[in-house]
Scaffold this motif. Structure first.
Motif, PDB file in Angstrom:
ATOM      1  N   TRP A  15       3.934   5.824  -8.972  1.00 15.35           N
ATOM      2  CA  TRP A  15       3.358   4.520  -9.302  1.00 15.35           C
ATOM      3  C   TRP A  15       3.620   4.120 -10.750  1.00 15.35           C
ATOM      4  O   TRP A  15       3.736   2.933 -11.059  1.00 15.35           O
ATOM      5  CB  TRP A  15       1.857   4.509  -8.993  1.00 15.35           C
ATOM      6  N   GLU A  53      -6.300  -7.531  -5.535  1.00 19.32           N
ATOM      7  CA  GLU A  53      -7.452  -6.686  -5.873  1.00 19.32           C
ATOM      8  C   GLU A  53      -8.002  -7.009  -7.258  1.00 19.32           C
ATOM      9  O   GLU A  53      -9.210  -6.958  -7.476  1.00 19.32           O
ATOM     10  CB  GLU A  53      -7.098  -5.198  -5.734  1.00 19.32           C
ATOM     11  N   ALA A  61      -9.735  -3.182  -7.382  1.00 15.73           N
ATOM     12  CA  ALA A  61      -9.068  -1.881  -7.269  1.00 15.73           C
ATOM     13  C   ALA A  61      -9.155  -1.282  -5.872  1.00 15.73           C
ATOM     14  O   ALA A  61      -8.809  -0.120  -5.683  1.00 15.73           O
ATOM     15  CB  ALA A  61      -9.617  -0.889  -8.303  1.00 15.73           C
ATOM     16  N   GLY A 119       2.578  -2.935   0.111  1.00 14.53           N
ATOM     17  CA  GLY A 119       2.324  -2.838  -1.323  1.00 14.53           C
ATOM     18  C   GLY A 119       1.802  -1.466  -1.721  1.00 14.53           C
ATOM     19  O   GLY A 119       2.438  -0.440  -1.428  1.00 14.53           O
ATOM     20  N   THR A 121      -0.559   0.175  -0.485  1.00 13.62           N
ATOM     21  CA  THR A 121      -0.826   1.095   0.626  1.00 13.62           C
ATOM     22  C   THR A 121       0.564   1.555   1.045  1.00 13.62           C
ATOM     23  O   THR A 121       1.317   0.782   1.620  1.00 13.62           O
ATOM     24  CB  THR A 121      -1.533   0.400   1.814  1.00 13.62           C
ATOM     25  N   GLY A 134      -0.318   5.744  -1.316  1.00 14.85           N
ATOM     26  CA  GLY A 134      -1.133   4.770  -2.052  1.00 14.85           C
ATOM     27  C   GLY A 134      -2.569   4.902  -1.575  1.00 14.85           C
ATOM     28  O   GLY A 134      -3.095   6.011  -1.467  1.00 14.85           O
ATOM     29  N   TRP A 137      -8.457   5.819   1.267  1.00 20.39           N
ATOM     30  CA  TRP A 137      -9.771   5.688   1.897  1.00 20.39           C
ATOM     31  C   TRP A 137     -10.167   4.232   2.112  1.00 20.39           C
ATOM     32  O   TRP A 137      -9.741   3.338   1.354  1.00 20.39           O
ATOM     33  CB  TRP A 137     -10.845   6.336   1.014  1.00 20.39           C
ATOM     34  N   PRO A 272      12.509 -10.505  -4.051  1.00 17.22           N
ATOM     35  CA  PRO A 272      11.683 -10.653  -5.244  1.00 17.22           C
ATOM     36  C   PRO A 272      11.701 -12.091  -5.739  1.00 17.22           C
ATOM     37  O   PRO A 272      12.747 -12.742  -5.685  1.00 17.22           O
ATOM     38  CB  PRO A 272      12.348  -9.722  -6.273  1.00 17.22           C
ATOM     39  N   PRO A 299       0.690  -7.485  -8.564  1.00 12.44           N
ATOM     40  CA  PRO A 299      -0.336  -6.792  -9.359  1.00 12.44           C
ATOM     41  C   PRO A 299      -0.334  -7.230 -10.829  1.00 12.44           C
ATOM     42  O   PRO A 299       0.683  -7.725 -11.324  1.00 12.44           O
ATOM     43  CB  PRO A 299       0.065  -5.318  -9.251  1.00 12.44           C
TER      44      PRO A 299
HETATM   45  C1  FAD Z   1      -2.473   6.176  -5.593  1.00 10.76           C
HETATM   46  C2  FAD Z   1      -3.378   5.080  -5.140  1.00 10.76           C
HETATM   47  C3  FAD Z   1      -4.524   5.393  -4.447  1.00 10.76           C
HETATM   48  C4  FAD Z   1      -5.396   4.374  -4.047  1.00 10.76           C
HETATM   49  N1  FAD Z   1      -6.474   4.709  -3.305  1.00 10.76           N
HETATM   50  C5  FAD Z   1      -7.242   3.722  -2.771  1.00 10.76           C
HETATM   51  C6  FAD Z   1      -8.231   4.031  -1.812  1.00 10.76           C
HETATM   52  O1  FAD Z   1      -8.409   5.201  -1.438  1.00 10.76           O
HETATM   53  N2  FAD Z   1      -8.971   3.017  -1.304  1.00 10.76           N
HETATM   54  C7  FAD Z   1      -8.776   1.704  -1.686  1.00 10.76           C
HETATM   55  O2  FAD Z   1      -9.498   0.819  -1.197  1.00 10.76           O
HETATM   56  N3  FAD Z   1      -7.821   1.387  -2.578  1.00 10.76           N
HETATM   57  C8  FAD Z   1      -7.040   2.361  -3.117  1.00 10.76           C
HETATM   58  N4  FAD Z   1      -6.017   2.039  -3.958  1.00 10.76           N
HETATM   59  C9  FAD Z   1      -5.877   0.644  -4.421  1.00 10.76           C
HETATM   60  C10 FAD Z   1      -5.268  -0.242  -3.344  1.00 10.76           C
HETATM   61  O3  FAD Z   1      -4.073   0.314  -2.907  1.00 10.76           O
HETATM   62  C11 FAD Z   1      -5.007  -1.622  -3.936  1.00 10.76           C
HETATM   63  O4  FAD Z   1      -6.183  -2.123  -4.534  1.00 10.76           O
HETATM   64  C12 FAD Z   1      -4.557  -2.643  -2.893  1.00 10.76           C
HETATM   65  O5  FAD Z   1      -3.643  -2.099  -1.987  1.00 10.76           O
HETATM   66  C13 FAD Z   1      -3.964  -3.828  -3.630  1.00 10.76           C
HETATM   67  O6  FAD Z   1      -3.515  -4.813  -2.733  1.00 10.76           O
HETATM   68  P1  FAD Z   1      -2.860  -6.134  -3.290  1.00 10.76           P
HETATM   69  O7  FAD Z   1      -2.390  -6.893  -2.124  1.00 10.76           O
HETATM   70  O8  FAD Z   1      -3.789  -6.785  -4.253  1.00 10.76           O
HETATM   71  O9  FAD Z   1      -1.629  -5.654  -4.184  1.00 10.76           O
HETATM   72  P2  FAD Z   1      -0.305  -4.865  -3.732  1.00 10.76           P
HETATM   73  O10 FAD Z   1      -0.595  -3.934  -2.638  1.00 10.76           O
HETATM   74  O11 FAD Z   1       0.279  -4.302  -4.965  1.00 10.76           O
HETATM   75  O12 FAD Z   1       0.621  -6.008  -3.146  1.00 10.76           O
HETATM   76  C14 FAD Z   1       1.394  -6.825  -3.963  1.00 10.76           C
HETATM   77  C15 FAD Z   1       2.753  -6.986  -3.340  1.00 10.76           C
HETATM   78  O13 FAD Z   1       3.520  -7.872  -4.153  1.00 10.76           O
HETATM   79  C16 FAD Z   1       4.850  -7.409  -4.207  1.00 10.76           C
HETATM   80  N5  FAD Z   1       5.470  -8.000  -5.385  1.00 10.76           N
HETATM   81  C17 FAD Z   1       5.222  -7.724  -6.693  1.00 10.76           C
HETATM   82  N6  FAD Z   1       5.965  -8.506  -7.476  1.00 10.76           N
HETATM   83  C18 FAD Z   1       6.685  -9.302  -6.647  1.00 10.76           C
HETATM   84  C19 FAD Z   1       7.646 -10.329  -6.873  1.00 10.76           C
HETATM   85  N7  FAD Z   1       8.010 -10.693  -8.105  1.00 10.76           N
HETATM   86  N8  FAD Z   1       8.202 -10.932  -5.791  1.00 10.76           N
HETATM   87  C20 FAD Z   1       7.858 -10.587  -4.531  1.00 10.76           C
HETATM   88  N9  FAD Z   1       6.960  -9.608  -4.265  1.00 10.76           N
HETATM   89  C21 FAD Z   1       6.383  -8.994  -5.321  1.00 10.76           C
HETATM   90  C22 FAD Z   1       4.700  -5.901  -4.274  1.00 10.76           C
HETATM   91  O14 FAD Z   1       5.886  -5.237  -3.890  1.00 10.76           O
HETATM   92  C23 FAD Z   1       3.535  -5.680  -3.300  1.00 10.76           C
HETATM   93  O15 FAD Z   1       4.009  -5.442  -1.994  1.00 10.76           O
HETATM   94  C24 FAD Z   1      -5.112   3.019  -4.355  1.00 10.76           C
HETATM   95  C25 FAD Z   1      -3.942   2.701  -5.027  1.00 10.76           C
HETATM   96  C26 FAD Z   1      -3.078   3.723  -5.411  1.00 10.76           C
HETATM   97  C27 FAD Z   1      -1.796   3.366  -6.100  1.00 10.76           C
END
Ligand code: FAD
Length: 413
Positions: A15, A53, A61, A119, A121, A134, A137, A272, A299
């Protein structure tokens, strides 16, 4: 270095180096407050909104916070009467936004930079079974909208009791009252103070605790939960709620939920988005897709860098929010083993302090997945700079050695 003989398959996350995440999850730095999360998610005019998030004031988060923000952004865009909406990012927030829009009959396209959906996950097939590099839980399980979805889909889930991990190596039990003392000290700190500042003062005058008790608690609860430097993390707001409220992990991985959310959506992978131009007539994405509105779910680590440029630039409130928020780094390793040499513990969770100061790792016993002895390790803190270098196999071997040492020695020796 070769991988330990008892590890038959492994996978590691990256990450810290991931250009589309730039860390693990969002955190509030010195001078920041949950208000900066709300600011970041405030619509910019009627055509642009950031969601994910990081924009959830109370469930940041976490995946269900991302989901709720995605639904809210999708409902907002549909409510503006837009006919064509683009969603940037196919993580949980992006999928939730696109689902909401599509369900309301709005033409919606998801543009995803990676070659996969989900993403942060991140599915990993290790030794023939699906695990997560990722999110692992469903946190705050009893008040988690994705947990209700997982129940409806009848996905098998296993609880983890974070309040009762088995500490391997040097025995340690959290002294009564220490957590309350820490929380009171953090709450009394100034808005500009970092956690390190509060900690230094406390360690200089530890009162009824030992310095070792304080350090171990901070390593386990704050370093492990944030993965951010304590000097950067806000004392008042850097220790946010989340872990430990009846959490359960999905057997087979988050992919089972994510695939369901993505069903029949128009998702373009390897796409992207670098440039977003908003005008009175609509939004141009990289000058080759025109839509009425856009929801950006990248993010905060990505938004704070220069991967996406906005024309006109983001308003000052949003730019300030991006300066006050940041990303921590927590890395994971999955180890499929030829034997379960570690003690079986009802909580299913282990903590390892050491080998040195500020070195902490936590371990999920995921053997319940398919009966094969399996460990999922989480690592955070400054030692990652040394631990997480070189090829995946080397990283996995180092991580395995940390666990084996604490659990009584490498069984292969
Ligand atoms: C190691 C780890 C463990 C975790 N454990 C937990 C847990 O146990 N329980 C829990 O609830 N949460 C956990 N989390 C947090 C959780 O994964 C995130 O809060 C959540 O998945 C975020 O979702 P999101 O859609 O906001 O962002 P993301 O999942 O980051 O989605 C954003 C998407 O945008 C894409 N993107 C970025 N820039 C661009 C661009 N310029 N053009 C096109 N696409 C782009 C990315 O590739 C990504 O697919 C964990 C995270 C990690 C890294």
């Amino acid at each position: 270095m070769s991988i330990s003989q008892w590890v038959v398959a492994s996978a590691v996350s990256r990450w810290g180096d991931d250009p589309w995440a730039r860390g693990s999850w969002s955190l509030i730095g010195r001078g920041g407050t949950p208000r900066h999360r709300t600011d970041l998610g405030t619509p910019i005019g009627s055509r642009l909104r950031i969601a994910g998030e990081a924009t959830h004031a109370t469930r940041a988060a976490m995946t269900h916070g991302a989901y709720e923000e995605g639904v809210s952004a999708g409902a907002w865009a549909a409510g503006q009467g837009h006919a064509r909406v683009a969603v940037i990012g196919a993580g949980i927030a992006g999928l939730a936004a696109a689902r909401t829009l599509t369900d309301r009959g709005v033409w919606t396209r998801v543009l995803e930079a990676r070659d996969r959906i989900g993403g942060r996950t991140a599915p990993a097939q290790v030794g023939g079974f699906g695990f997560d590099l990722g999110a692992n839980w469903l946190q705050q399980f009893h008040d988690n909208i994705l947990a209700r979805l997982a129940e409806r889909l009848e996905l098998p889930m296993v609880p983890t009791d974070f309040t009762d991990p088995l500490v391997l190596g040097t025995p340690y039990a959290l002294p009564d009252g220490l957590e309350e003392d820490l929380r009171a000290r953090l709450a009394a700190a100034s808005e500009q103070a970092g956690i390190a500042e509060v900690l230094d003062g406390w360690l200089a005058d530890p009162g009824r605790w030992t310095a070792d008790d304080i350090r171990r608690f901070v390593d386990a609860e704050i370093v492990m939960d944030s993965g951010a430097p304590l000097s950067w993390l806000s004392a008042r707001h850097g220790f946010e709620p989340g872990v430990g409220e009846g959490d359960r992990w999905i057997v087979g991985g988050y992919r089972l939920l994510v695939d369901h959310l993505a069903e029949s959506l128009d998702i373009h992978l390897n796409r992207p988005v670098h440039h977003i131009r908003t005008g009175p007539d609509g939004v141009a994405l990289d000058d080759d897709l025109r839509v009425d509105a856009v929801i950006v779910t990248a993010p905060v680590g990505v938004l704070a860098g220069d991967a996406i440029t906005f024309d006109p630039p983001l308003p000052a409130t949003h730019r300030t929010a991006l300066q006050r928020l940041g990303m921590g780094r927590v890395e994971k390793v999955i180890l499929r083993c030829d034997r379960r040499f570690w003690p079986v513990h009802p909580a299913g969770y282990y903590r390892v302090h050491g080998p040195g100061e500020n070195c902490v790792s936590e371990w999920l016993d995921a053997t319940a997945a398919d009966g094969t002895p399996t460990l999922v390790g989480l690592f955070a803190g400054p030692w990652l700079d040394d631990l997480w270098t070189g090829p995946d196999e080397q990283v996995a071997a180092r991580a395995a050695a940390v666990f084996a040492e604490a659990a009584g020695g490498d069984p292969a020796r």
